[in-house]
Scaffold this motif. Structure first.
Motif, PDB file in Angstrom:
ATOM      1  N   PRO A 120       3.457  33.372  29.968  1.00 62.48           N
ATOM      2  CA  PRO A 120       2.343  33.179  29.038  1.00 62.48           C
ATOM      3  C   PRO A 120       2.801  32.712  27.658  1.00 62.48           C
ATOM      4  CG  PRO A 120       2.892  35.491  29.207  1.00 62.48           C
ATOM      5  CD  PRO A 120       3.769  34.787  30.199  1.00 62.48           C
ATOM      6  N   ARG A 121       1.893  32.031  26.943  1.00 66.00           N
ATOM      7  CA  ARG A 121       2.171  31.536  25.606  1.00 66.00           C
ATOM      8  C   ARG A 121       1.126  32.070  24.638  1.00 66.00           C
ATOM      9  NH1 ARG A 121       7.197  28.975  24.815  1.00 66.00           N
ATOM     10  NH2 ARG A 121       7.871  28.387  26.917  1.00 66.00           N
ATOM     11  N   SER A 122       1.517  32.143  23.370  1.00 69.10           N
ATOM     12  CA  SER A 122       0.590  32.629  22.349  1.00 69.10           C
ATOM     13  C   SER A 122      -0.324  31.504  21.893  1.00 69.10           C
ATOM     14  CB  SER A 122       1.370  33.174  21.156  1.00 69.10           C
ATOM     15  OG  SER A 122       2.014  32.109  20.463  1.00 69.10           O
ATOM     16  N   VAL A 123      -1.386  31.881  21.193  1.00 68.77           N
ATOM     17  CA  VAL A 123      -2.307  30.873  20.669  1.00 68.77           C
ATOM     18  C   VAL A 123      -1.598  29.974  19.674  1.00 68.77           C
ATOM     19  CG1 VAL A 123      -3.147  32.407  18.840  1.00 68.77           C
ATOM     20  CG2 VAL A 123      -4.587  30.522  19.624  1.00 68.77           C
ATOM     21  N   GLY A 124      -0.659  30.523  18.900  1.00 68.42           N
ATOM     22  CA  GLY A 124       0.077  29.712  17.939  1.00 68.42           C
ATOM     23  C   GLY A 124       0.957  28.686  18.606  1.00 68.42           C
ATOM     24  N   GLU A 125       1.603  29.059  19.721  1.00 72.79           N
ATOM     25  CA  GLU A 125       2.479  28.127  20.431  1.00 72.79           C
ATOM     26  C   GLU A 125       1.677  26.976  21.034  1.00 72.79           C
ATOM     27  OE1 GLU A 125       6.168  30.809  22.068  1.00 72.79           O
ATOM     28  OE2 GLU A 125       4.191  31.166  22.948  1.00 72.79           O
ATOM     29  N   VAL A 126       0.534  27.282  21.611  1.00 73.72           N
ATOM     30  CA  VAL A 126      -0.297  26.237  22.208  1.00 73.72           C
ATOM     31  C   VAL A 126      -0.867  25.331  21.116  1.00 73.72           C
ATOM     32  CG1 VAL A 126      -2.318  25.755  23.637  1.00 73.72           C
ATOM     33  CG2 VAL A 126      -0.832  27.687  24.189  1.00 73.72           C
ATOM     34  N   ALA A 127      -1.285  25.922  19.999  1.00 70.21           N
ATOM     35  CA  ALA A 127      -1.810  25.122  18.891  1.00 70.21           C
ATOM     36  C   ALA A 127      -0.749  24.169  18.367  1.00 70.21           C
ATOM     37  CB  ALA A 127      -2.300  26.045  17.774  1.00 70.21           C
ATOM     38  N   HIS A 128       0.481  24.642  18.247  1.00 71.80           N
ATOM     39  CA  HIS A 128       1.580  23.788  17.774  1.00 71.80           C
ATOM     40  C   HIS A 128       1.823  22.638  18.744  1.00 71.80           C
ATOM     41  CE1 HIS A 128       5.307  22.664  15.775  1.00 71.80           C
ATOM     42  NE2 HIS A 128       5.900  22.689  16.951  1.00 71.80           N
ATOM     43  N   ARG A 129       1.771  22.910  20.033  1.00 73.90           N
ATOM     44  CA  ARG A 129       1.980  21.871  21.049  1.00 73.90           C
ATOM     45  C   ARG A 129       0.960  20.751  20.905  1.00 73.90           C
ATOM     46  NH1 ARG A 129       3.983  20.978  26.283  1.00 73.90           N
ATOM     47  NH2 ARG A 129       2.546  20.006  27.766  1.00 73.90           N
ATOM     48  N   LEU A 130      -0.280  21.108  20.622  1.00 70.88           N
ATOM     49  CA  LEU A 130      -1.351  20.121  20.553  1.00 70.88           C
ATOM     50  C   LEU A 130      -1.499  19.500  19.172  1.00 70.88           C
ATOM     51  CD1 LEU A 130      -4.167  21.894  22.604  1.00 70.88           C
ATOM     52  CD2 LEU A 130      -2.467  20.247  23.402  1.00 70.88           C
ATOM     53  N   GLY A 131      -0.905  20.128  18.146  1.00 71.34           N
ATOM     54  CA  GLY A 131      -1.087  19.635  16.789  1.00 71.34           C
ATOM     55  C   GLY A 131      -2.430  20.006  16.207  1.00 71.34           C
ATOM     56  N   VAL A 132      -2.978  21.162  16.613  1.00 70.27           N
ATOM     57  CA  VAL A 132      -4.238  21.659  16.072  1.00 70.27           C
ATOM     58  C   VAL A 132      -3.986  23.046  15.488  1.00 70.27           C
ATOM     59  CG1 VAL A 132      -5.584  20.350  17.760  1.00 70.27           C
ATOM     60  CG2 VAL A 132      -4.947  22.712  18.274  1.00 70.27           C
ATOM     61  N   THR A 133      -5.000  23.640  14.922  1.00 75.26           N
ATOM     62  CA  THR A 133      -4.861  24.984  14.360  1.00 75.26           C
ATOM     63  C   THR A 133      -5.276  26.029  15.383  1.00 75.26           C
ATOM     64  OG1 THR A 133      -7.118  25.052  13.485  1.00 75.26           O
ATOM     65  CG2 THR A 133      -5.415  24.059  12.079  1.00 75.26           C
ATOM     66  N   PRO A 134      -4.758  27.258  15.265  1.00 74.94           N
ATOM     67  CA  PRO A 134      -5.227  28.332  16.148  1.00 74.94           C
ATOM     68  C   PRO A 134      -6.738  28.532  16.061  1.00 74.94           C
ATOM     69  CG  PRO A 134      -3.196  29.007  15.056  1.00 74.94           C
ATOM     70  CD  PRO A 134      -3.617  27.701  14.421  1.00 74.94           C
ATOM     71  N   ALA A 135      -7.312  28.297  14.864  1.00 74.75           N
ATOM     72  CA  ALA A 135      -8.760  28.437  14.717  1.00 74.75           C
ATOM     73  C   ALA A 135      -9.499  27.457  15.618  1.00 74.75           C
ATOM     74  CB  ALA A 135      -9.166  28.233  13.255  1.00 74.75           C
ATOM     75  N   THR A 136      -8.930  26.259  15.808  1.00 74.54           N
ATOM     76  CA  THR A 136      -9.555  25.272  16.694  1.00 74.54           C
ATOM     77  C   THR A 136      -9.581  25.787  18.127  1.00 74.54           C
ATOM     78  OG1 THR A 136      -8.897  23.400  15.316  1.00 74.54           O
ATOM     79  CG2 THR A 136      -9.356  22.941  17.634  1.00 74.54           C
ATOM     80  N   LEU A 137      -8.478  26.367  18.572  1.00 71.80           N
ATOM     81  CA  LEU A 137      -8.441  26.906  19.941  1.00 71.80           C
ATOM     82  C   LEU A 137      -9.426  28.047  20.107  1.00 71.80           C
ATOM     83  CD1 LEU A 137      -4.614  26.889  20.739  1.00 71.80           C
ATOM     84  CD2 LEU A 137      -6.344  25.187  21.338  1.00 71.80           C
ATOM     85  N   HIS A 156      -3.757  40.463  22.169  1.00 69.60           N
ATOM     86  CA  HIS A 156      -3.486  39.064  21.841  1.00 69.60           C
ATOM     87  C   HIS A 156      -3.803  38.153  23.026  1.00 69.60           C
ATOM     88  CE1 HIS A 156      -0.343  40.461  18.634  1.00 69.60           C
ATOM     89  NE2 HIS A 156      -1.596  40.655  18.260  1.00 69.60           N
ATOM     90  N   ARG A 157      -4.176  36.914  22.723  1.00 74.81           N
ATOM     91  CA  ARG A 157      -4.462  35.940  23.777  1.00 74.81           C
ATOM     92  C   ARG A 157      -3.162  35.547  24.479  1.00 74.81           C
ATOM     93  NH1 ARG A 157      -7.868  35.186  19.587  1.00 74.81           N
ATOM     94  NH2 ARG A 157     -10.055  34.672  20.007  1.00 74.81           N
ATOM     95  N   ARG A 158      -3.241  35.356  25.798  1.00 77.97           N
ATOM     96  CA  ARG A 158      -2.106  34.955  26.619  1.00 77.97           C
ATOM     97  C   ARG A 158      -2.504  33.699  27.389  1.00 77.97           C
ATOM     98  NH1 ARG A 158      -1.545  37.915  30.606  1.00 77.97           N
ATOM     99  NH2 ARG A 158       0.711  37.888  30.978  1.00 77.97           N
ATOM    100  N   TYR A 159      -1.883  32.574  27.027  1.00 78.95           N
ATOM    101  CA  TYR A 159      -2.194  31.295  27.663  1.00 78.95           C
ATOM    102  C   TYR A 159      -1.226  31.066  28.826  1.00 78.95           C
ATOM    103  CZ  TYR A 159      -5.386  29.925  23.917  1.00 78.95           C
ATOM    104  OH  TYR A 159      -6.443  29.846  23.044  1.00 78.95           O
TER     105      TYR A 159
END
Length: 243
Positions: A120-137, A156-159
């Motif tokens: 699993p990945r955190s919301v911050g890690e996924v946001a960084h991958r996409l170039g968006v903010t955690p708030a967007t996710l 915490h969210r687990r992606y």
């Protein structure tokens, strides 16, 4: 040339010309003794370059390129263009992966071949991958687009890989201008391996957008090259055309 002469070619206002000069998108204009701006062919070429950069790279990037050029930071201008090409390539690769996934769905397969991070990945890690903010996710989650699980201990969210896949697809469609409720419908189709007609239509439309953007980049490169060839070479900078 007067501001009206530059504006007329592109069907824009004279105030827009003055604003572009103020913001550094055009080189500074000389003034008459009475204070009127004097524009030249150099300004006309700069305006053509800037307006060609906008549909290719977007307003912020186009402005950054022109201001970097006018500050004699050609490397920064080229780096900004590289970012645009990198994003276009990423979009093409993601689109290709989504099309492959649609093919699997059409054949009745439950999975997809979208590239995804191991989880699993955190919301911050996924946001960084996409170039968006955690708030967007989190906003996408509220709209029903994403459905990450929660860690029982921390909340915490687990992606998981499938969640990252959904985020990649949502990002692609969002860049294509699709509304959140439309994207949510598409993602529900993916998850349930249902009909893919709506998704296929969305991908065809985005393919056309990518092609148009690629062609716009070619035009913008030519206009920018024309402008750079007219600008004087600052002391200490290598004149590439002369070599």
């Amino acid at each position: 040339m007067r501001p009206a002469d530059l504006a007329r070619e592109h069907g824009i206002s004279t105030q827009a010309i003055r604003n572009y000069e103020r913001d550094g998108f055009l080189p500074p204009a000389e003034r008459t003794p009475t204070g009127y701006r004097i524009y030249t062919g150099l300004h006309a070429s700069a305006l053509r370059a800037y307006l060609a950069l906008v549909p290719a790279y977007g307003h912020p990037a186009a402005g950054s390129v022109m201001t970097a050029v006018h500050s004699d930071r050609l490397g920064d201008a080229l780096a900004e263009l590289d970012l645009g090409h990198s994003q276009l390539l990423r979009d093409r690769e993601t689109l290709s992966a989504v099309r492959e996934a649609v093919g699997h769905l059409a054949d009745g397969a439950a999975g997809t071949s979208l590239p995804a991070l191991p989880g699993p990945r955190s919301v911050g890690e996924v946001a960084h991958r996409l170039g968006v903010t955690p708030a967007t996710l989190r906003a996408w989650e509220a709209a029903g687009i994403l459905t990450p699980a929660r860690d029982r201990a921390t909340g915490h969210r687990r992606y998981l890989p499938a969640d990252v896949r959904d985020a990649e697809l949502a990002h692609l469609l969002r860049r294509g201008g699709y509304l959140l409720d439309h994207i949510a419908t598409v993602l529900r189709q993916i998850r349930t391996a249902g009909g893919t007609g709506e998704l296929s239509a969305a991908l065809d439309s985005w393919q056309q957008r990518l092609t148009s953007r690629g062609l716009a980049m070619l035009t913008a490169s030519a206009r920018l090259d024309d402008y750079l060839s007219l600008r004087p070479v600052p002391p200490g900078r290598l004149d590439l055309k002369a070599t």
